[in-house]
Structures are given as C-alpha cells and as structure tokens.
Write a protein that holds these residues in place. Structure first.
Motif, PDB file in Angstrom:
ATOM      1  N   GLU A   1       0.830  -1.206   0.000  1.00 45.22           N
ATOM      2  CA  GLU A   1       0.000   0.000   0.000  1.00 45.22           C
ATOM      3  C   GLU A   1       0.863   1.253   0.000  1.00 45.22           C
ATOM      4  OE1 GLU A   1      -2.112  -0.611   3.592  1.00 45.22           O
ATOM      5  OE2 GLU A   1      -3.426  -2.133   2.710  1.00 45.22           O
ATOM      6  N   LEU A   2       0.271   2.371  -0.445  1.00 47.72           N
ATOM      7  CA  LEU A   2       0.939   3.667  -0.345  1.00 47.72           C
ATOM      8  C   LEU A   2       0.952   4.124   1.114  1.00 47.72           C
ATOM      9  CD1 LEU A   2      -0.661   5.455  -3.442  1.00 47.72           C
ATOM     10  CD2 LEU A   2       1.668   4.553  -3.260  1.00 47.72           C
ATOM     11  N   GLY A   3       1.815   5.069   1.410  1.00 52.26           N
ATOM     12  CA  GLY A   3       1.978   5.531   2.784  1.00 52.26           C
ATOM     13  C   GLY A   3       0.940   6.563   3.194  1.00 52.26           C
ATOM     14  N   SER A   4       0.756   6.682   4.492  1.00 55.32           N
ATOM     15  CA  SER A   4      -0.181   7.664   5.049  1.00 55.32           C
ATOM     16  C   SER A   4       0.609   8.666   5.895  1.00 55.32           C
ATOM     17  CB  SER A   4      -1.198   6.957   5.941  1.00 55.32           C
ATOM     18  OG  SER A   4      -0.552   6.502   7.115  1.00 55.32           O
ATOM     19  N   PRO A   5       0.025   9.830   6.163  1.00 54.38           N
ATOM     20  CA  PRO A   5       0.702  10.781   7.057  1.00 54.38           C
ATOM     21  C   PRO A   5       1.067  10.155   8.397  1.00 54.38           C
ATOM     22  CG  PRO A   5      -1.075  11.887   5.900  1.00 54.38           C
ATOM     23  CD  PRO A   5      -1.190  10.418   5.547  1.00 54.38           C
ATOM     24  N   ARG A   6       0.234   9.243   8.909  1.00 54.73           N
ATOM     25  CA  ARG A   6       0.535   8.612  10.199  1.00 54.73           C
ATOM     26  C   ARG A   6       1.814   7.769  10.109  1.00 54.73           C
ATOM     27  NH1 ARG A   6      -1.754   8.428  15.753  1.00 54.73           N
ATOM     28  NH2 ARG A   6      -2.885  10.176  14.897  1.00 54.73           N
ATOM     29  N   ASP A   7       2.063   7.147   8.952  1.00 57.83           N
ATOM     30  CA  ASP A   7       3.298   6.362   8.784  1.00 57.83           C
ATOM     31  C   ASP A   7       4.535   7.248   8.951  1.00 57.83           C
ATOM     32  OD1 ASP A   7       2.018   3.913   8.233  1.00 57.83           O
ATOM     33  OD2 ASP A   7       1.723   4.493   6.138  1.00 57.83           O
ATOM     34  N   ILE A   8       4.446   8.467   8.472  1.00 54.50           N
ATOM     35  CA  ILE A   8       5.572   9.402   8.615  1.00 54.50           C
ATOM     36  C   ILE A   8       5.646   9.908  10.053  1.00 54.50           C
ATOM     37  CG2 ILE A   8       6.595  11.553   7.773  1.00 54.50           C
ATOM     38  CD1 ILE A   8       6.308   9.196   5.680  1.00 54.50           C
ATOM     39  N   ALA A   9       4.483  10.259  10.591  1.00 56.67           N
ATOM     40  CA  ALA A   9       4.447  10.839  11.949  1.00 56.67           C
ATOM     41  C   ALA A   9       5.022   9.869  12.984  1.00 56.67           C
ATOM     42  CB  ALA A   9       3.014  11.221  12.302  1.00 56.67           C
ATOM     43  N   ASN A  10       4.756   8.581  12.806  1.00 54.10           N
ATOM     44  CA  ASN A  10       5.283   7.607  13.774  1.00 54.10           C
ATOM     45  C   ASN A  10       6.810   7.558  13.747  1.00 54.10           C
ATOM     46  OD1 ASN A  10       2.797   6.825  14.788  1.00 54.10           O
ATOM     47  ND2 ASN A  10       2.517   5.192  13.284  1.00 54.10           N
ATOM     48  N   VAL A  11       7.395   7.692  12.556  1.00 54.82           N
ATOM     49  CA  VAL A  11       8.859   7.690  12.462  1.00 54.82           C
ATOM     50  C   VAL A  11       9.434   8.981  13.060  1.00 54.82           C
ATOM     51  CG1 VAL A  11      10.837   7.583  10.891  1.00 54.82           C
ATOM     52  CG2 VAL A  11       8.823   6.156  10.463  1.00 54.82           C
ATOM     53  N   VAL A  12       8.768  10.098  12.804  1.00 58.68           N
ATOM     54  CA  VAL A  12       9.229  11.371  13.395  1.00 58.68           C
ATOM     55  C   VAL A  12       9.176  11.273  14.917  1.00 58.68           C
ATOM     56  CG1 VAL A  12       8.744  13.840  13.619  1.00 58.68           C
ATOM     57  CG2 VAL A  12       8.564  12.733  11.379  1.00 58.68           C
ATOM     58  N   ALA A  13       8.101  10.686  15.450  1.00 58.99           N
ATOM     59  CA  ALA A  13       7.976  10.552  16.908  1.00 58.99           C
ATOM     60  C   ALA A  13       9.096   9.677  17.461  1.00 58.99           C
ATOM     61  CB  ALA A  13       6.609   9.976  17.267  1.00 58.99           C
ATOM     62  N   PHE A  14       9.421   8.615  16.735  1.00 63.44           N
ATOM     63  CA  PHE A  14      10.552   7.760  17.154  1.00 63.44           C
ATOM     64  C   PHE A  14      11.847   8.566  17.182  1.00 63.44           C
ATOM     65  CE2 PHE A  14      14.117   5.261  15.318  1.00 63.44           C
ATOM     66  CZ  PHE A  14      14.424   4.495  16.439  1.00 63.44           C
ATOM     67  N   LEU A  15      12.085   9.352  16.120  1.00 61.80           N
ATOM     68  CA  LEU A  15      13.322  10.149  16.059  1.00 61.80           C
ATOM     69  C   LEU A  15      13.333  11.252  17.118  1.00 61.80           C
ATOM     70  CD1 LEU A  15      13.782  10.345  12.184  1.00 61.80           C
ATOM     71  CD2 LEU A  15      15.213   9.086  13.816  1.00 61.80           C
ATOM     72  N   ALA A  16      12.148  11.699  17.515  1.00 57.11           N
ATOM     73  CA  ALA A  16      12.056  12.738  18.557  1.00 57.11           C
ATOM     74  C   ALA A  16      12.278  12.160  19.947  1.00 57.11           C
ATOM     75  CB  ALA A  16      10.680  13.406  18.490  1.00 57.11           C
ATOM     76  N   SER A  17      12.090  10.867  20.080  1.00 58.83           N
ATOM     77  CA  SER A  17      12.110  10.237  21.404  1.00 58.83           C
ATOM     78  C   SER A  17      13.502   9.723  21.765  1.00 58.83           C
ATOM     79  CB  SER A  17      11.117   9.060  21.430  1.00 58.83           C
ATOM     80  OG  SER A  17      11.684   7.950  20.756  1.00 58.83           O
ATOM     81  N   ASP A  18      13.657   9.366  23.027  1.00 61.42           N
ATOM     82  CA  ASP A  18      14.938   8.820  23.495  1.00 61.42           C
ATOM     83  C   ASP A  18      15.201   7.419  22.939  1.00 61.42           C
ATOM     84  OD1 ASP A  18      15.259  11.149  24.883  1.00 61.42           O
ATOM     85  OD2 ASP A  18      14.621  10.321  26.825  1.00 61.42           O
TER      86      ASP A  18
END
Ligand SMILES: NC(=O)c1ccc[n+]([C@@H]2O[C@H](COP(=O)([O-])OP(=O)(O)OC[C@H]3O[C@@H](n4cnc5c(N)ncnc54)[C@H](O)[C@@H]3O)[C@@H](O)[C@H]2O)c1
Length: 278
Positions: free
Chosen positions: A223-240
């Motif tokens: 499937e194509l990606g969704s904004p949530r797919d990107i947001a989850n990776v950003v949240a991971f990179l923002a986290s410890d």
C-alpha cells in the motif's frame, strides 16, 4: 518512568507546516505522546484551528504563524515560543513550498522558472537552516535536543521535473548532517527522513489515480503511505528510543528507493513472457 504513550511529556516541540498534511499529523502524534506542540505555519488560521482541536482533546498544543522565508519573523517566533513555553526540545522541519503555481514553474532545467528555484530554496532549505540557527542556542543551553528534517526521494535521485524541489531537498539532507556534525557533542541529534509518496491532502488532490498506480507498482509495500506512517517515524526520532541515531538519512518510503530502477519493467517483461522469474 512514563509509559511509551507519554514518553515526550515535558518536551516542547515545534512542527513547521503543521497547518495541514503530514505536519498536522506529526503535531498530533507528538501531542498524543505527551509533548507540548507548537504548530507553526504561514497559514495562521489553519494552525489556530488545529491547535484548538488538539486542545479540546486534552492535548497540549499552541499555534504560531510566521513565514520561514523571513529571518526576522523566524527569530521572533523562536523568542515568542521560548517566552511562552520556556524551552525547545524538538524541531521538525516539515514545511515545504509546493503550490500548484510552484509546480507549474518547477520544470526541467531549461524550462525552469528562476523564481520557482529561489522560492523552493527559500522555504525548503534556507527556512530550516534559519529555524535551527535561531532555536539551537536555546536548545544547547538547556542540554540539547532533537532536529528532524523532512526531505524526499526527489532529494536523492533524478527526475524529469521538480528540479528546484529536488535540489532544495538534497540541500536539506546535507544540512542535517552538518548540524549533527557541528552540535552533536552539545547534545543535539539531527536526522533527516527521505519521504516517499504519502497520501496527504496536497498529494491526494494533485495526483491523478493513474500516477498513484505507477507509484504503487514501485513500492515494495502493498500500500501507499499515510501521514501517520511518517508521523510515527518522526515521533521515534524525537524520542529517546532513537538516542543513538544521529546524522542519519532514513528513507520512509515503503521500499520505493530500495530496489533496482528496472524492477517493474522486468516484472512486466517476464510476465509477458509467461514467467515471473528473473
Ligand atoms: N506528501 C508527500 O507525498 C511527500 C513526499 C515526499 C516528501 N514530502 C515532504 O513532507 C513535507 C510535508 O508534505 P505535505 O504533503 O504534508 O505538504 P503540504 O503542502 O500539505 O503542507 C506544507 C505546509 O507548509 C506550509 N508552508 C509553505 N510555505 C511556508 C512558509 N514560507 N512558512 C511557513 N510554512 C509554510 C504550508 O502552508 C503547508 O501547510 C514536505 O516537506 C514535503 O516536501 C511529502
């Protein structure tokens, strides 16, 4: 210890281009994980409404309108954010200038409108640099923080059009590495994601179904990606959780840039010959 759902509690995050699309989704996910999120955009009405809606859900959100092309406005926004929230821990450089008019001028080099080139670099590369330039002293003084930048597959590989967009995203990719190199020892992590095609409002509106089908053929995911797919990776990179990831370029594209450019052509060729074997 806070649960994973609240792992960003106490952190203050700025998300640019948060009025819509991927940026709005990132702001939502960061707020859901406990951060105080400042939604920034040139479209003040949109971020005001988005921050209000997050607040009504009991999440911590604020809005600020400024133009990333205007250094004085960027500097002033940082002062206002620190004044209101006391600190900055996370900066997500998500905004990009991608209107229909911009796309119409951002063609191959011979036909490229020079104004479109300048606008792409002003918002997509210079803007993130300005926000980092003005936010970093506060972040470093407080012990460090996280920078995340949204680039694109267009910043990695060539295409027939969107030259300025692609070159500006390539600049953003290396800006991220320079930031990590220069301030890593002072507690700053800087990482960049190369986003593939994502079904944000802008992408849905501006992309005909036939184009989406071609893009999907080149994805390794079904499937194509969704904004949530990107947001989850950003949240991971923002986290410890990502504390040892620094200066990295991470494709978030369903495998779009992972395979041989000829893969789809070969699949069709072999299918026509009655085989799916290489
Ligand atoms: N959607 C995709 O398929 C896709 C693919 C690859 C990369 N990306 C990248 O992801 C990011 C978000 O994409 P999207 O599709 O959600 O974009 P979008 O166009 O929906 O949103 C971009 C936001 O940036 C804001 N903005 C534009 N100029 C600004 C300025 N001068 N100052 C402040 N804000 C400004 C816009 O108002 C808008 O709200 C962009 O950096 C884009 O290049 C998206």
């Amino acid at each position: 210890m806070s649960s994973r759902n609240e792992d960003l509690a106490g952190r203050v995050a700025i998300v640019t281009g948060a009025g819509q699309g991927i940026g709005h989704e990132v702001a939502t996910v960061l707020a859901e994980r406990g951060a105080t999120v400042v939604l920034a955009d040139i479209l003040g009405d949109k971020v005001d409404a988005a921050a209000l809606a997050l607040g009504e859900r009991g999440l911590k959100a604020d809005a600020i309108a400024f133009d990333l092309g205007d250094e004085a406005a960027v500097a002033d926004a940082v002062v206002r954010i620190v004044g209101r929230h006391g600190r900055i821990d996370i900066v997500h450089n998500n905004a990009a200038y991608q209107t229909n008019e911009q796309r119409a001028g951002d063609l191959d080099v011979i036909h490229l409108d020079t104004g479109a080139w300048d606008k792409a670099f002003t918002v997509n590369a210079r803007g993130p640099m300005l926000l980092c330039k003005h936010a970093l002293p506060t972040m470093i003084a407080a012990g460090g923080g996280v920078l995340i930048h949204s680039a694109s597959g267009f910043g990695l590989l060539g295409e027939m059009t969107l030259t300025a967009y692609g070159a500006s995203k390539a600049a953003l990719i290396n800006l991220s590495r320079f930031l990590a190199t220069q301030y890593g020892k002072q507690g700053i992590r800087s990482n960049v994601i190369a986003i593939g095609f994502v079904l944000s409002e802008t992408a849905v509106e501006s992309t005909p179904q036939v184009v989406k089908d071609v893009l999907l053929d080149h994805h390794l995911n079904p499937e194509l990606g969704s904004p949530r797919d990107i947001a989850n990776v950003v949240a991971f990179l923002a986290s410890d959780e990502s504390r040892f990831v620094n200066g990295a370029l991470i494709p978030v594209d369903g495998g779009f840039t992972a395979h041989q450019p000829t893969m789809v052509d070969f699949q069709k060729l072999f299918a026509a010959a009655g085989s799916n074997q290489l």
